[in-house]
Design a protein around this motif. Structure first.
Motif, PDB file in Angstrom:
ATOM      1  N   VAL A  10      -8.143   3.274  -0.756  1.00 31.51           N
ATOM      2  CA  VAL A  10      -7.719   3.832   0.828  1.00 31.51           C
ATOM      3  C   VAL A  10      -8.732   4.105   1.559  1.00 31.51           C
ATOM      4  CG1 VAL A  10      -6.064   5.173   2.129  1.00 31.51           C
ATOM      5  CG2 VAL A  10      -4.999   4.238   0.234  1.00 31.51           C
ATOM      6  N   SER A  58       0.796  -1.270   0.076  1.00 32.98           N
ATOM      7  CA  SER A  58       0.035   0.085   0.159  1.00 32.98           C
ATOM      8  C   SER A  58       0.832   1.315  -0.124  1.00 32.98           C
ATOM      9  CB  SER A  58      -0.881  -0.014   1.140  1.00 32.98           C
ATOM     10  OG  SER A  58      -1.983   0.923   0.963  1.00 32.98           O
ATOM     11  N   GLY A  84      -6.226   7.606   6.471  1.00 32.67           N
ATOM     12  CA  GLY A  84      -5.198   6.966   5.589  1.00 32.67           C
ATOM     13  C   GLY A  84      -3.770   7.603   5.574  1.00 32.67           C
TER      14      GLY A  84
END
Length: 359
Positions: A173, A147, A232
């Motif tokens: 996300v 990620s 996030g």
């Protein structure tokens, strides 16, 4: 604010590492419920095979409880030299792709592959190659999460264990975090989750709806962290020179200690081991901590923070003696440990900017 370089982060986590190594090295243990460390009567489980986990056996569980949950459980003595050897071989595979490798322990690490040595365009392809290399060259399986930051990569690596690969792309996300149960957030333990439920926080979306002021009110400094990750945001860099936050040593005794005099005597060897490890790190600690676990598995810790850097074993021993004197012997003692922490040099938290990556 200047835009930060776009990042692609992989978190690699070996599957039941210690137990898997034992099953690989001893074919008789394959497909059987095993626990590494301790024995059927004393100690704690360092690692459990997936076969043992089906019975509810897990790491840090007292061996006696583990044995009661799974009558066919096989206890195997830990071989840390072997685990370290394989861990180093696994890291060498990581270094084929990037020098930005931050080991968290023998069995997991972060990798920043934003720029990689092989010129591979996506972090997903790198993660696939790494998993295949570990399987082919080492003989073990690993799970990987991919990620835009450490927080998300770590959550992703646990999403499809064992032998899993999970990718959270930039455009995924926000919806991913909003739907994530609060218990899945790294840093949310059982007690914190209970407190969040009392505040009607059950998902990432619920957490995101809370103001920074409200989160700090209920969770202190950690509230700022919750505020960021619910959006996030995690701007910590992968640090290949990560400094340890503490150094310690402990021992579980075959026969429980019955007095503070016995604890002081037992601490001599434990403290010496801890001190030697501390000197090897060249760290500068301010805090001494004593850990005691009683026969009923109740655990206490006592800490003492000194204004000056702890540079002498004499100072360390004196602080430990004072800590031993500070608690009541409620029961016989099965485990004693000590550690040095509160080092002067800490990891920096980096500034942030927008992230738009090709995964």
């Amino acid at each position: 604010m200047e835009k930060e370089i776009e990042r692609k982060i992989i978190h690699v986590d070996m599957d039941a590492f210690y137990a898997s190594v034992e099953q690989m090295d001893n074919p008789k243990l394959k497909c059987k419920p095993i626990a590494v460390g301790g024995n059927s009567q004393r100690g704690v489980v360092a690692a459990a095979s997936y076969e043992a986990r089906k019975y509810g056996v897990h790491s840090a569980m007292p061996s006696k409880i583990a044995a009661s949950k799974c009558r066919s459980l096989i206890f195997v003595k830990a071989r840390f030299d072997r685990y370290k050897q394989l861990s180093q071989q696994i890291r060498e595979i990581f270094y084929r792709y990037t020098d930005l490798v931050e080991p968290l322990s023998l069995d997991e690490a972060y990798l920043d592959v934003t720029e990689n040595k092989k010129g591979i365009s996506t972090a997903t392809d790198i993660a696939i190659e790494i998993k295949e290399a570990i399987k082919k060259e080492i003989g073990l399986t690993a799970s990987a999460g991919v990620s835009i930051n450490k927080f998300l990569a770590k959550i992703a690596s646990d999403y499809r264990k064992p032998d899993g690969l999970f990718v959270i792309k930039p455009h995924q996300v926000v919806p991913f975090i909003e739907e994530l149960p609060i218990e899945k957030f790294f840093g949310v333990g059982k007690k914190t989750a209970e407190k969040m439920h009392e505040l009607q926080i059950k998902t990432g979306a619920d957490l995101k709806a809370k103001s920074l002021k409200e989160l700090i009110k209920h969770f202190g400094k950690q509230g700022r962290y919750f505020y960021s990750v619910s959006r996030g945001e995690d701007y910590r860099r992968v640090n290949p020179n990560r400094i340890r936050k503490s150094v310690g040593a402990e021992n579980t005794f075959s026969e429980s200690l019955q007095s503070k005099e016995e604890i002081i005597e037992a601490l001599q060897t434990i403290a010496e081991k801890c001190w030697n490890r501390y000197k090897q790190t060249k760290a500068q600690a301010h805090t001494v901590t004593l850990k005691v676990k009683f026969d009923d598995f109740k655990q206490i810790t006592r800490s003492k923070t000194l204004e000056e850097i702890i540079e002498s074993a004499v100072v360390f021993d004196k602080a430990l003696a004072e800590l031993v004197d500070s608690f009541n012997m409620e029961n016989k003692v099965r485990l004693v440990g000590c550690s040095l922490s509160n080092f002067e040099v800490e990891n920096p938290i980096d500034s942030h900017g927008q992230l738009t990556l090709r995964f």
